[in-house]
Scaffold this motif. Structure first.
Motif, short mmCIF file in Angstrom:
data_model
loop_
_atom_site.label_atom_id
_atom_site.label_comp_id
_atom_site.label_asym_id
_atom_site.label_seq_id
_atom_site.Cartn_x
_atom_site.Cartn_y
_atom_site.Cartn_z
N ASP A 144 61.83 29.11 78.28
CA ASP A 144 62.47 28.39 79.37
C ASP A 144 61.57 27.28 79.90
N LEU A 145 62.18 26.15 80.22
CA LEU A 145 61.42 24.99 80.66
C LEU A 145 60.65 25.26 81.94
N THR A 146 61.15 26.16 82.80
CA THR A 146 60.42 26.47 84.03
C THR A 146 59.08 27.12 83.73
N VAL A 147 59.01 27.85 82.64
CA VAL A 147 57.75 28.49 82.23
C VAL A 147 56.76 27.42 81.77
N VAL A 148 57.25 26.48 80.96
CA VAL A 148 56.41 25.38 80.49
C VAL A 148 55.90 24.56 81.68
N GLU A 149 56.78 24.25 82.60
CA GLU A 149 56.40 23.45 83.76
C GLU A 149 55.40 24.17 84.65
N ARG A 150 55.55 25.49 84.76
CA ARG A 150 54.61 26.26 85.57
C ARG A 150 53.18 26.09 85.05
N VAL A 151 53.03 26.11 83.73
CA VAL A 151 51.70 25.94 83.14
C VAL A 151 51.28 24.47 83.21
N ALA A 152 52.20 23.56 82.90
CA ALA A 152 51.86 22.13 82.88
C ALA A 152 51.34 21.66 84.23
N PHE A 153 52.00 22.08 85.30
CA PHE A 153 51.60 21.62 86.63
C PHE A 153 50.63 22.58 87.31
N GLY A 154 50.32 23.67 86.61
CA GLY A 154 49.38 24.64 87.16
C GLY A 154 47.95 24.39 86.75
N THR A 155 47.75 23.42 85.85
CA THR A 155 46.40 23.10 85.41
C THR A 155 46.13 21.61 85.59
N ASP A 156 44.87 21.29 85.86
CA ASP A 156 44.47 19.88 85.90
C ASP A 156 43.80 19.47 84.59
N GLY A 157 43.87 20.35 83.59
CA GLY A 157 43.24 20.08 82.30
C GLY A 157 44.19 19.37 81.34
N PHE A 158 43.71 19.17 80.12
CA PHE A 158 44.47 18.52 79.05
C PHE A 158 45.71 19.36 78.75
N PHE A 159 46.88 18.68 78.64
CA PHE A 159 48.12 19.40 78.37
C PHE A 159 48.82 18.76 77.17
N ALA A 160 49.00 19.55 76.11
CA ALA A 160 49.69 19.10 74.91
C ALA A 160 51.04 19.80 74.82
#
Length: 289
Positions: A144-160
């Protein structure tokens, strides 16, 4: 955005699907309505998230996987396989849904057709995802995209982000991604990637290219190999490119290494192929260069 070394810094967080792969190897794939006999059936660990996490760990990264399996024997089996590959599975949730299953047909040329029954992958609780701040992350779109977004916006590190399977992306997520990874068919369906700062496009046997703002900045050929199965090749490529970039390799070296890892993957029948540490796939510098 801060790029940190995968080996020495915070772990690489991978978020994505975990499946049991039921693979039938046949001389040729059946046409619609046709039955093909003589298949050989195998059962393997799979799922794009699990495949990428296992590949990254085998390449030498410290990896945590965010995903879900069922409270069943298959879920226990998948967790054991991942742990044996060196993946931290503390973030793998257990759900009431059955562990996901992929039904795969692979023909003699290594081409595949896949039907995914996602099961537990649809039931990841985004609120239970552990803290990922300051970590690098790699995700795909089988969850689910909400899971991806939770990680994407939960880190200030590199996101691929491996945009597979293809789906429309919210503008905020498009802006957040540091590296997009797609194949040439996915790239053709995503015109919004033309203006993104860094996009890797795989070209099958022809290798891969890296684009910055739509302009090619690196190209690498795929080493010649015998194709056994292409099921895990894209995932191995995505993991290798991410790990190489996190380790500070320049774009040419990182892309060449990722192509070499992808070639090693297609020569292996497993969805989670046996891989050497990343250093084994780095191109050898020519004298005087």
């Amino acid at each position: 955005m801060t790029v940190r070394a995968a080996a020495d810094g915070p772990p690489l967080v991978v978020v994505g699907a975990i499946n049991v792969d039921l693979t039938a190897r046949v001389p040729r794939a059946p046409a619609r309505g046709e039955t093909v006999s003589g298949g050989i059936l195998s059962r393997q660990p799979g799922g794009k998230g699990a495949n990428q996490a296992a590949a990254a760990a085998k390449l030498g990264a410290r990896v945590r996987l965010i995903g879900a399996v069922g409270a069943d024997d298959a879920g226990d089996e998948m967790r054991r396989h991942l742990a044996a590959a060196g993946v931290d599975v503390a973030g793998v949730q257990r759900t009431a849904e059955a562990t996901g299953t992929a039904l795969i047909v692979v023909d003699d040329s290594g081409e595949n057709s896949i039907v995914v029954c996602p099961g537990a992958n649809t039931a990841i609780d985004a609120q239970r995802i552990p803290d990922v701040s300051r970590a690098a992350a790699l995700a795909q779109l089988e969850v689910d995209l909400t899971v991806v977004e939770r990680v994407a916006f939960g880190t200030d590190g590199f996101f691929a982000l491996n945009v597979s399977p293809v789906r429309p992306l919210p503008d905020a997520l498009l802006q957040r991604v540091d590296l997009f990874i797609v194949n040439e068919h996915e790239y053709a369906q995503l015109p919004e990637l033309r203006a993104r700062p860094l996009v890797a496009v795989t070209l099958g046997a022809a290798g891969a290219i890296l684009l910055r703002d739509g302009v090619e900045i690196a190209r690498a050929k795929a080493p010649a190999t015998s194709v056994v199965s292409s099921v895990g090749a894209g995932d191995a490529f995505a993991a290798a490119l991410t790990v190489a970039i996190l380790r500070g390799q320049d774009v040419h070296t990182a892309l060449a290494a990722a192509c070499a890892v992808g070639a090693a993957a297609v020569a292996d029948p497993q969805s989670q192929p046996d891989l050497d540490p990343l250093e084994a796939y780095l191109p050898v510098a020519r004298p005087g260069r």
